[in-house]
Design a protein around this motif. Structure first.
Motif, PDB file in Angstrom:
ATOM      1  N   THR A  47      10.318  14.790  85.552  1.00  0.00           N
ATOM      2  CA  THR A  47      11.378  15.051  84.802  1.00  0.00           C
ATOM      3  C   THR A  47      11.131  15.890  83.510  1.00  0.00           C
ATOM      4  N   ILE A  48      11.392  16.821  83.060  1.00  0.00           N
ATOM      5  CA  ILE A  48      11.186  17.786  82.051  1.00  0.00           C
ATOM      6  C   ILE A  48      12.252  17.531  80.820  1.00  0.00           C
ATOM      7  N   VAL A  49      11.643  16.917  79.632  1.00  0.00           N
ATOM      8  CA  VAL A  49      12.660  16.527  78.923  1.00  0.00           C
ATOM      9  C   VAL A  49      12.215  17.353  77.346  1.00  0.00           C
ATOM     10  N   SER A  50      13.522  17.442  76.496  1.00  0.00           N
ATOM     11  CA  SER A  50      13.243  17.901  75.448  1.00  0.00           C
ATOM     12  C   SER A  50      13.117  16.992  74.370  1.00  0.00           C
ATOM     13  N   PRO A  51      12.284  17.200  73.056  1.00  0.00           N
ATOM     14  CA  PRO A  51      12.256  16.220  72.062  1.00  0.00           C
ATOM     15  C   PRO A  51      13.125  16.439  71.017  1.00  0.00           C
ATOM     16  N   ASN A  91       2.887  23.404  62.521  1.00  0.00           N
ATOM     17  CA  ASN A  91       3.533  22.567  61.446  1.00  0.00           C
ATOM     18  C   ASN A  91       3.375  21.080  62.263  1.00  0.00           C
ATOM     19  N   TRP A  92       2.497  20.411  61.991  1.00  0.00           N
ATOM     20  CA  TRP A  92       2.099  19.120  62.779  1.00  0.00           C
ATOM     21  C   TRP A  92       3.164  18.039  62.594  1.00  0.00           C
ATOM     22  N   SER A  93       3.861  17.921  61.211  1.00  0.00           N
ATOM     23  CA  SER A  93       4.695  16.972  60.983  1.00  0.00           C
ATOM     24  C   SER A  93       6.139  17.186  61.465  1.00  0.00           C
ATOM     25  N   SER A  94       6.430  18.254  62.302  1.00  0.00           N
ATOM     26  CA  SER A  94       7.628  18.687  62.409  1.00  0.00           C
ATOM     27  C   SER A  94       8.563  18.228  63.361  1.00  0.00           C
ATOM     28  N   GLN A  95       7.903  17.029  64.049  1.00  0.00           N
ATOM     29  CA  GLN A  95       8.557  16.255  65.171  1.00  0.00           C
ATOM     30  C   GLN A  95       8.851  14.875  64.755  1.00  0.00           C
ATOM     31  N   PRO A  96       9.461  14.545  63.570  1.00  0.00           N
ATOM     32  CA  PRO A  96       9.329  12.993  63.011  1.00  0.00           C
ATOM     33  C   PRO A  96      10.168  12.145  64.257  1.00  0.00           C
ATOM     34  N   ASP A  97      11.063  12.524  64.815  1.00  0.00           N
ATOM     35  CA  ASP A  97      11.861  11.769  65.764  1.00  0.00           C
ATOM     36  C   ASP A  97      11.137  11.357  66.992  1.00  0.00           C
ATOM     37  N   LEU A  98      10.262  12.457  67.473  1.00  0.00           N
ATOM     38  CA  LEU A  98       9.478  12.162  68.323  1.00  0.00           C
ATOM     39  C   LEU A  98       8.415  11.295  68.160  1.00  0.00           C
ATOM     40  N   VAL A  99       7.744  11.587  67.165  1.00  0.00           N
ATOM     41  CA  VAL A  99       6.613  10.429  66.668  1.00  0.00           C
ATOM     42  C   VAL A  99       7.092   8.888  66.371  1.00  0.00           C
ATOM     43  N   ALA A 100       8.123   8.783  65.992  1.00  0.00           N
ATOM     44  CA  ALA A 100       8.875   7.601  65.882  1.00  0.00           C
ATOM     45  C   ALA A 100       9.058   6.965  67.186  1.00  0.00           C
ATOM     46  N   TRP A 101       9.609   7.810  68.351  1.00  0.00           N
ATOM     47  CA  TRP A 101       9.933   7.498  69.694  1.00  0.00           C
ATOM     48  C   TRP A 101       8.356   6.887  70.172  1.00  0.00           C
ATOM     49  N   LEU A 102       7.513   7.756  70.037  1.00  0.00           N
ATOM     50  CA  LEU A 102       6.103   7.375  70.593  1.00  0.00           C
ATOM     51  C   LEU A 102       5.636   6.131  69.917  1.00  0.00           C
ATOM     52  N   LYS A 103       5.653   5.842  68.647  1.00  0.00           N
ATOM     53  CA  LYS A 103       5.288   4.584  68.076  1.00  0.00           C
ATOM     54  C   LYS A 103       6.122   3.434  68.871  1.00  0.00           C
ATOM     55  N   ILE A 117      -2.401  21.543  72.229  1.00  0.00           N
ATOM     56  CA  ILE A 117      -2.352  21.246  70.815  1.00  0.00           C
ATOM     57  C   ILE A 117      -1.243  19.938  70.591  1.00  0.00           C
ATOM     58  N   GLY A 118      -0.600  19.729  71.847  1.00  0.00           N
ATOM     59  CA  GLY A 118      -0.083  18.287  71.981  1.00  0.00           C
ATOM     60  C   GLY A 118      -0.512  17.188  71.486  1.00  0.00           C
ATOM     61  N   ALA A 119      -1.701  17.320  71.321  1.00  0.00           N
ATOM     62  CA  ALA A 119      -2.634  16.151  70.997  1.00  0.00           C
ATOM     63  C   ALA A 119      -2.353  15.671  69.439  1.00  0.00           C
ATOM     64  N   PHE A 120      -1.847  16.911  68.832  1.00  0.00           N
ATOM     65  CA  PHE A 120      -1.533  16.489  67.292  1.00  0.00           C
ATOM     66  C   PHE A 120      -0.241  15.665  67.461  1.00  0.00           C
ATOM     67  N   VAL A 121       0.590  15.634  68.341  1.00  0.00           N
ATOM     68  CA  VAL A 121       1.781  14.587  68.222  1.00  0.00           C
ATOM     69  C   VAL A 121       0.995  13.225  68.372  1.00  0.00           C
ATOM     70  N   LEU A 122       0.310  13.132  69.361  1.00  0.00           N
ATOM     71  CA  LEU A 122      -0.425  11.663  69.438  1.00  0.00           C
ATOM     72  C   LEU A 122      -1.063  11.308  68.338  1.00  0.00           C
ATOM     73  N   ALA A 123      -1.661  11.984  67.688  1.00  0.00           N
ATOM     74  CA  ALA A 123      -2.505  11.937  66.289  1.00  0.00           C
ATOM     75  C   ALA A 123      -1.440  11.456  65.299  1.00  0.00           C
ATOM     76  N   GLU A 124      -0.317  12.367  65.038  1.00  0.00           N
ATOM     77  CA  GLU A 124       0.563  11.899  64.125  1.00  0.00           C
ATOM     78  C   GLU A 124       1.305  10.249  64.397  1.00  0.00           C
ATOM     79  N   ALA A 125       1.289  10.051  65.658  1.00  0.00           N
ATOM     80  CA  ALA A 125       1.773   8.607  65.835  1.00  0.00           C
ATOM     81  C   ALA A 125       0.698   7.405  65.620  1.00  0.00           C
ATOM     82  N   GLY A 126      -0.438   7.983  65.513  1.00  0.00           N
ATOM     83  CA  GLY A 126      -1.588   7.183  65.209  1.00  0.00           C
ATOM     84  C   GLY A 126      -2.175   6.663  66.513  1.00  0.00           C
TER      85      GLY A 126
END
Length: 271
Positions: A47-51, A91-103, A117-126
């Motif tokens: 499934t391909i989804v949008s953030p 802009n690594w902090s440009s997806q706060p909703d996705l980061v919150a969902w990951l957490k 560079i999708g790794a930066f999303v995982l990094a933003e989520a800690g």
């Protein structure tokens, strides 16, 4: 046949390859398994989804990917999550909703992965804290400097640390996805998918993002596969047919026959 859910997040303004490459690997694995009708195989529901709320994700090349739904609408269990790159504006902090969902949801996902560079999303989520990770070589220093707790390795094509996988840029997403298929269905299936995709070879994760020589790696059975791994690490050694045959305890004639049957080329043509 068991089916596992693979969810690919199509990141806006990412390279299209970061999204399409993993998806095509799993779809072609499904094709191979459907032909085999293997009872214990693992197939994939991709499934391909949008953030974001916009289901039309525009990639950096202008290609528009129409997503089935948003990541926030996924209700069933996700087996494998793949973050398909990141916006080329960096802009690594440009997806706060996705980061919150990951957490909130990462604990229920068996495998978490990021291409390029999708790794930066995982990094933003800690989620990369105290873990080994990689990303596109152009952005590796940024990942290392911005997130101090990550053990960034700039060299490998992809890195696995526990259940988290990160890869180098663009086409490295193919190598990462093939490794996931191999975990589920074995090396032979992963190699068959690689051949269908007309890849020169199936690269191991520890191969450098910069490679001076690409070794042919199509053997599926011992001892030729093991020999190829030895050759890769010992390119300065004597690689004459006589020496290679002795390493696998074969006569030169039998070795040449077995090698050609496995690879479709002679040792001299490759090495």
């Amino acid at each position: 046949m068991r089916t596992r859910s693979v969810v690919v997040i199509a990141m806006p303004n990412a390279m299209a390859l970061d999204i399409i490459c993993p998806s095509d690997v799993f779809h072609n694995a499904n094709r191979m398994m459907a032909m085999d009708k293997t009872a214990n195989a693992v197939s994939y529901q991709v499934t391909i989804v949008s953030p974001t709320k916009d289901l039309n994700v525009v990639t950096s090349s202008g290609l528009v990917i129409r997503c089935e739904k948003t990541i926030y609408e996924i209700e069933s269990r996700i087996d494998t999550l793949i973050i398909g790159g990141f916006s080329m504006d960096y802009n690594w902090s440009s997806q706060p909703d996705l980061v919150a969902w990951l957490k909130e949801n990462y604990m229920g996902i068996r495998r978490l992965s990021a291409v390029c560079i999708g790794a930066f999303v995982l990094a933003e989520a800690g989620l990369l804290e105290s873990k080994r990770a990689t990303t596109h070589w152009l952005n590796a220093e940024d990942l290392k400097n911005k997130y101090k707790g990550i053990l960034v390795n700039t060299d490998p094509i992809f890195v696995k640390d526990q259940n988290i996988y990160t890869s180098g840029g663009a086409t490295a997403g193919i190598d990462l996805s093939l490794a996931l298929v191999e975990e589920d269905n074995g090396r032979e299936m992963a190699l068959r998918v690689a051949k269908v995709l007309v890849l020169y070879l199936k690269r191991p994760g520890n191969q450098s993002q910069f490679s001076d020589i690409l070794l042919h790696q199509e053997a599926t059975k011992k001892p030729i596969y093991d020999l190829q791994q030895w050759i890769k690490d010992n390119l300065r050694e004597d690689l004459r047919v006589k020496t290679l045959a002795e390493r696998v305890f074969m006569s030169e004639r039998n070795f040449a026959r077995v090698f050609y049957a496995e690879i479709g080329m002679t040792p001299c043509q490759i090495y």
